[in-house]
Design a protein around this motif. Sequence first.
Motif, PDB file in Angstrom:
ATOM      1  N   UNK A 147       0.825  -1.199   0.000  1.00  0.00           N
ATOM      2  CA  UNK A 147       0.000   0.000   0.000  1.00  0.00           C
ATOM      3  C   UNK A 147       0.862   1.254   0.000  1.00  0.00           C
ATOM      4  N   UNK A 148       2.006   1.214   0.653  1.00  0.00           N
ATOM      5  CA  UNK A 148       2.930   2.350   0.542  1.00  0.00           C
ATOM      6  C   UNK A 148       3.379   2.533  -0.909  1.00  0.00           C
ATOM      7  N   UNK A 149       3.558   1.429  -1.610  1.00  0.00           N
ATOM      8  CA  UNK A 149       3.976   1.510  -3.009  1.00  0.00           C
ATOM      9  C   UNK A 149       2.847   2.048  -3.881  1.00  0.00           C
ATOM     10  N   UNK A 150       1.611   1.594  -3.647  1.00  0.00           N
ATOM     11  CA  UNK A 150       0.472   2.169  -4.366  1.00  0.00           C
ATOM     12  C   UNK A 150       0.416   3.685  -4.165  1.00  0.00           C
ATOM     13  N   UNK A 151       0.617   4.111  -2.932  1.00  0.00           N
ATOM     14  CA  UNK A 151       0.542   5.541  -2.640  1.00  0.00           C
ATOM     15  C   UNK A 151       1.633   6.308  -3.378  1.00  0.00           C
ATOM     16  N   UNK A 152       2.838   5.782  -3.375  1.00  0.00           N
ATOM     17  CA  UNK A 152       3.946   6.449  -4.072  1.00  0.00           C
ATOM     18  C   UNK A 152       3.677   6.533  -5.570  1.00  0.00           C
ATOM     19  N   UNK A 153       3.180   5.440  -6.159  1.00  0.00           N
ATOM     20  CA  UNK A 153       2.891   5.444  -7.599  1.00  0.00           C
ATOM     21  C   UNK A 153       1.788   6.449  -7.920  1.00  0.00           C
ATOM     22  N   UNK A 154       0.749   6.483  -7.090  1.00  0.00           N
ATOM     23  CA  UNK A 154      -0.358   7.418  -7.329  1.00  0.00           C
ATOM     24  C   UNK A 154       0.118   8.854  -7.222  1.00  0.00           C
ATOM     25  N   UNK A 155       0.968   9.150  -6.245  1.00  0.00           N
ATOM     26  CA  UNK A 155       1.504  10.504  -6.125  1.00  0.00           C
ATOM     27  C   UNK A 155       2.370  10.869  -7.332  1.00  0.00           C
ATOM     28  N   UNK A 156       3.103   9.907  -7.879  1.00  0.00           N
ATOM     29  CA  UNK A 156       3.904  10.187  -9.061  1.00  0.00           C
ATOM     30  C   UNK A 156       3.003  10.563 -10.238  1.00  0.00           C
ATOM     31  N   UNK A 157       1.908   9.816 -10.443  1.00  0.00           N
ATOM     32  CA  UNK A 157       0.977  10.161 -11.528  1.00  0.00           C
ATOM     33  C   UNK A 157       0.355  11.528 -11.285  1.00  0.00           C
ATOM     34  N   UNK A 158      -0.008  11.785 -10.053  1.00  0.00           N
ATOM     35  CA  UNK A 158      -0.614  13.059  -9.679  1.00  0.00           C
ATOM     36  C   UNK A 158       0.325  14.224  -9.983  1.00  0.00           C
ATOM     37  N   UNK A 159       1.584  14.089  -9.577  1.00  0.00           N
ATOM     38  CA  UNK A 159       2.558  15.169  -9.769  1.00  0.00           C
ATOM     39  C   UNK A 159       2.916  15.341 -11.238  1.00  0.00           C
ATOM     40  N   UNK A 160       2.980  14.249 -11.997  1.00  0.00           N
ATOM     41  CA  UNK A 160       3.281  14.369 -13.424  1.00  0.00           C
ATOM     42  C   UNK A 160       2.181  15.111 -14.167  1.00  0.00           C
ATOM     43  N   UNK A 161       0.963  15.015 -13.682  1.00  0.00           N
ATOM     44  CA  UNK A 161      -0.152  15.640 -14.371  1.00  0.00           C
ATOM     45  C   UNK A 161      -0.521  17.025 -13.846  1.00  0.00           C
TER      46      UNK A 161
END
Length: 568
Positions: A147-161
């Motif tokens: 779940x920490x990894x899901x959160x990190x990946x989601x934040x990366x998509x969020x910041x890229x967009x």
Amino acid sequence: MNIKKYINKPFAAIMTVLLPLGGVMGFASCSDMLDTTSDMVEFVDGNQQVLPKDTLNSVMGIIRGIQTIANRTVILGDVRSDQFTATDHTTSALKQIASFSVEAENPYNKISDYYAIINNCNYFIENADTNVTKYGEKVFEKYYAAIKTYRAWTYLQLAKNYGEVPLVLKPVLTVGESEAEMTKPYTNLTDICNFFIDDIKPYVDTYIPTTVKKEYFIPVRVLLGELCLWAGRYNEAAQYLHDYLTLKNNEVYPGESCSRWYVFSDLDFSHANFTTVIAEESLATIPMETKEYYGVRNELRTIFASVLDNNYYPQFLPSEAYYKLSKAQNYILEVEKFGSTEKDTIVAPKEGFQKDYYAGDLRLRGIFTQDYINRENNSPYSKEVYEVSRLSLNNNVSIYRTTQVYLMYAEALNRCGYPEAAFCILKYGMCNLNIQKYVNAQEIERAGSLINFDDDVFTRDRVSGTHARGCGEVQCDNNYCVPQPDAALASYEDTVQYQIPFVEQMIIDEMGLEFSYEGKRYYDLMRVALRRNDPAYLADAIAKRNGTMDETLRSKLMDKKNWFLPIK
């Protein structure tokens, strides 16, 4: 598809309901950016609560949340790139995205969907007791890492967009907490990456849960490699990606997928046989549903291909820039000399094919077909039909696959100052025999363990260059090589610095040829433009997507603020 069926049977009993995703963070305005009315998990005493028995439910609920941004991740990565062009049937919402004129109410601009995932990750992380043990094993540890990894990946998509976003690390359950979060300074893309590198790197050796299919979890080392690429931490990126590929007893070989010509002795390509081999190389995917009843469906075919739902009129087609990139590549054949066991190296022609896009790199030909159907003039259906095999192979949306890891590894190696090793990935494949033969001794010594591979595992018959996936016997192409300066430069380091941007462009071109329809291209262009501090790198490529320079679009993209979606 119902993702319930992918859970191992002993746990199926507790999966009676997949946790519904509401608007955990609804963005009507900044004041209510973090809405606390979600029904994603059960309420306990008025607040949400994660209980030990709900651990799997929480994981599956988060996966279902990620479904809500899966289509969007690909759409935002492809239609804003240089590789696709809108058609007469493109919706106004998608035209806004392609023209970088997204309005706040655009349905693809729902930042709340990202924060819905993040808030539920935060709640689990906040409440899961990682010290609880059963049979000597920590109950929550694997899920906590996932779940920490899901959160990190989601934040990366969020910041890229969105560029700069609130970094919310605690579950938001009240209006007061929401308002407090909104008063904090926003965090930029680089700082987001740096934070989550530190946040997830303790879990590189934590095994994933076995209750859900392996590819539904994101490999920690791979995500760390990508985060480090975005953060400019290239040596760490190369190390994480190398270690993932070479992990003892879990080594990852280059994928065997390829598209090839088989021609007769007269080399008449108008009658040549063509074949595409598709090998499974998925490392992480988002499982999508076939029925809306179960959750979010994959809508990408209705946008990029001809299907009944769109009357066979796609909303986006390959652009002139994509065709040009593909045709610019050389396809190399090795053919036996007449009456001899020796072989000649031949470059396939650029003309004389049944269709123009058959020339050059065959990966476009391998995934995309254009046919004509004789219909009545008043038919509501298109006479031209476009099929994209990549979007019909399965219903899932790819996060990472093997070739992407190798190309990110090449990108990192090149920026570390090892362009010949990076190029070896493109042309030959990574094994020690190839490295010793094609990488100069000084670079080998400097790179050290970053380019060391087990001789018993990584052999020449198991590896190949990624460029061979669409360009034939590329190892025989003497024109496909590391660029050299016209005259000797003052030092070895000067030569390396000369080569780095050229090899980087070759890697980005390779990514463009390999990952079309997977939502990678726009982000790859953005990453290089940010790295070089050169907005024109992105602006020029996208403004010329249709063959000529769109000066209005170029002017808009020269301002980095226009690269990102507006926050309501």
